[in-house]
Design a protein around this motif. Structure first.
Motif, short mmCIF file in Angstrom:
data_model
loop_
_atom_site.label_atom_id
_atom_site.label_comp_id
_atom_site.label_asym_id
_atom_site.label_seq_id
_atom_site.Cartn_x
_atom_site.Cartn_y
_atom_site.Cartn_z
N GLY A 1 0.78 -1.22 0.00
CA GLY A 1 0.00 0.00 0.00
C GLY A 1 0.81 1.28 0.00
N ARG A 2 2.14 1.17 0.04
CA ARG A 2 3.02 2.35 0.06
C ARG A 2 3.63 2.56 -1.32
NH1 ARG A 2 8.38 2.97 0.22
NH2 ARG A 2 8.69 0.72 0.49
N PRO A 3 3.44 3.73 -1.95
CA PRO A 3 4.06 3.96 -3.25
C PRO A 3 5.58 3.87 -3.16
CG PRO A 3 2.40 5.63 -2.79
CD PRO A 3 2.60 4.86 -1.51
N ALA A 4 6.17 3.21 -4.16
CA ALA A 4 7.63 3.06 -4.19
C ALA A 4 8.24 3.72 -5.43
CB ALA A 4 8.01 1.58 -4.16
N ILE A 5 7.58 3.61 -6.58
CA ILE A 5 8.02 4.28 -7.80
C ILE A 5 6.78 4.83 -8.50
CG2 ILE A 5 9.25 4.09 -9.98
CD1 ILE A 5 10.62 1.59 -8.97
N ILE A 6 6.84 6.09 -8.91
CA ILE A 6 5.75 6.70 -9.66
C ILE A 6 6.29 7.13 -11.02
CG2 ILE A 6 4.11 8.61 -9.79
CD1 ILE A 6 3.90 8.52 -6.78
N LEU A 7 5.66 6.65 -12.07
CA LEU A 7 6.02 6.97 -13.44
C LEU A 7 4.97 7.86 -14.07
CD1 LEU A 7 7.31 6.60 -16.31
CD2 LEU A 7 6.01 4.46 -16.46
N ARG A 8 5.43 8.93 -14.74
CA ARG A 8 4.56 9.71 -15.61
C ARG A 8 5.11 9.59 -17.03
NH1 ARG A 8 1.84 15.10 -12.97
NH2 ARG A 8 0.62 13.98 -11.40
N ALA A 9 4.26 9.12 -17.92
CA ALA A 9 4.67 8.82 -19.29
C ALA A 9 3.86 9.65 -20.27
CB ALA A 9 4.48 7.33 -19.59
N TRP A 10 4.56 10.34 -21.17
CA TRP A 10 3.91 11.00 -22.29
C TRP A 10 3.91 10.03 -23.48
CZ3 TRP A 10 0.90 15.06 -22.40
CH2 TRP A 10 1.06 16.10 -21.47
N LEU A 11 2.73 9.86 -24.07
CA LEU A 11 2.59 9.05 -25.28
C LEU A 11 2.10 9.96 -26.40
CD1 LEU A 11 1.91 7.13 -22.68
CD2 LEU A 11 1.27 5.50 -24.43
N THR A 12 2.66 9.79 -27.59
CA THR A 12 2.32 10.67 -28.70
C THR A 12 2.02 9.87 -29.96
OG1 THR A 12 4.59 10.91 -29.52
CG2 THR A 12 3.90 12.40 -27.78
N GLN A 13 1.26 10.50 -30.86
CA GLN A 13 0.95 9.87 -32.13
C GLN A 13 2.19 9.80 -33.01
OE1 GLN A 13 -2.68 11.20 -34.02
NE2 GLN A 13 -1.76 11.05 -36.06
N ALA A 14 2.29 8.75 -33.81
CA ALA A 14 3.41 8.61 -34.75
C ALA A 14 3.10 9.36 -36.04
CB ALA A 14 3.66 7.13 -35.05
N TYR A 15 4.10 10.06 -36.56
CA TYR A 15 4.02 10.74 -37.85
C TYR A 15 5.24 10.33 -38.67
CZ TYR A 15 0.75 13.82 -35.36
OH TYR A 15 -0.29 14.32 -34.62
N ASP A 16 5.15 10.49 -39.96
CA ASP A 16 6.30 10.22 -40.82
C ASP A 16 7.22 11.44 -40.82
OD1 ASP A 16 8.17 9.50 -42.66
OD2 ASP A 16 6.80 9.39 -44.37
N SER A 17 8.28 11.37 -40.00
CA SER A 17 9.26 12.45 -39.95
C SER A 17 10.62 11.98 -40.47
CB SER A 17 9.41 12.97 -38.51
OG SER A 17 9.82 11.92 -37.63
N SER A 18 10.61 10.96 -41.34
CA SER A 18 11.86 10.38 -41.84
C SER A 18 12.73 11.40 -42.56
CB SER A 18 11.57 9.19 -42.75
OG SER A 18 10.69 9.57 -43.80
#
Length: 259
Positions: free
Chosen positions: A94-111
């Motif tokens: 019940g005790r937090p040990a690791i907190i992750l915040r993740a940004w997820l983004t759409q894929a585009y063709d930037s080749s």
């Protein structure tokens, strides 16, 4: 042959390969960092078919984790069609040990704009084998294979891989598998022996500009420290193709008392 076993939908048991470097009775956070990525991606895939890609992973490490079962909860903080901010919490008892915040983004063709303006890394075959167990204890350190080329105090170029799966019986993405090794960076080029000082990291932040592939994870590591107990381990991450991310770790640096 894995770092974690799933014992319930959101509960995971570490194996002996997760044993910590600072204290073998505690978990090394590296596998848990990868496990949190897998939890975020699994939750994302269960919610939508138009999948986004992981762009940034920012972890805060709240405390040590015993070698016991942990629970993971995933919450969407900022939903969106092309961008999401997701939080994943790993807890013990019940005790937090690791907190992750993740940004997820759409894929585009930037080749047409693709570039990686970081120095190249010699291949794993071009570096001598290293033995991190000569300096560090624990099941996690013993589980990895290392190629290591020191470049002076606090500087090294290395490759790391593991024969063990992140999660028993489940397929994880390349970024989850790579992030399950990334926290080892803080021990690859230390400014002092862990016998003379302790310097655990309080966090880990990764910025990913290309999705990785392959078995080997490369590190171009630089370690710095100030005069008041704060340090920084900064790494450029590579796969067989080249650089794909950066990782920074904030350190609390505490010299051990002289005998």
């Amino acid at each position: 042959m894995a770092y974690f076993l799933r014992t319930d939908d959101d509960r995971f048991m570490p194996t002996a390969h997760v044993g910590g470097a600072w204290n073998v009775t505690e978990q090394h956070v590296a596998p848990a960092i990868g496990l949190l990525v897998h939890a975020v991606e699994a939750d994302h895939a269960a919610r939508r078919t138009d999948l986004l890609q992981v762009a940034r992973l920012s972890y805060d490490i709240w405390g040590v984790i015993p070698m016991e079962a942990v629970d993971i909860e995933v919450i969407v903080l900022r939903p969106g069609r092309t961008i999401e901010l997701v939080e994943a919490r790993l807890s013990h008892g019940g005790r937090p040990a690791i907190i992750l915040r993740a940004w997820l983004t759409q894929a585009y063709d930037s080749s047409a704009l693709a570039a990686a303006n970081f120095p190249p890394l010699p291949s794993p075959e071009a570096m001598p084998a290293g033995d991190p167990s000569a300096l560090w204890d624990g099941g996690f350190i013993a589980s990895v294979q290392v190629r290591h080329e020191a470049e002076g105090q606090g500087r090294a170029r290395c490759w790391v891989r593991s024969p063990f799966a992140l999660l028993d019986g489940e397929t994880v993405s390349p970024i989850a598998r790579m992030m399950g090794l990334a926290d080892i960076a803080n021990g690859l080029a230390p400014l002092a022996s862990p016998r003379d000082a302790v310097f655990p990291n309080l966090d880990l932040t990764a910025h990913i500009f290309r999705q990785p592939a392959g078995d080997w994870l490369g590190f171009d590591v630089s370690v710095s420290a100030g005069e008041s107990g704060i340090g920084l381990t900064h790494s450029i991450l590579h796969d067989a193709v080249g650089p794909f991310a950066t990782v920074s770790q904030c350190l609390t640096v505490r010299p051990r008392p002289s005998a």
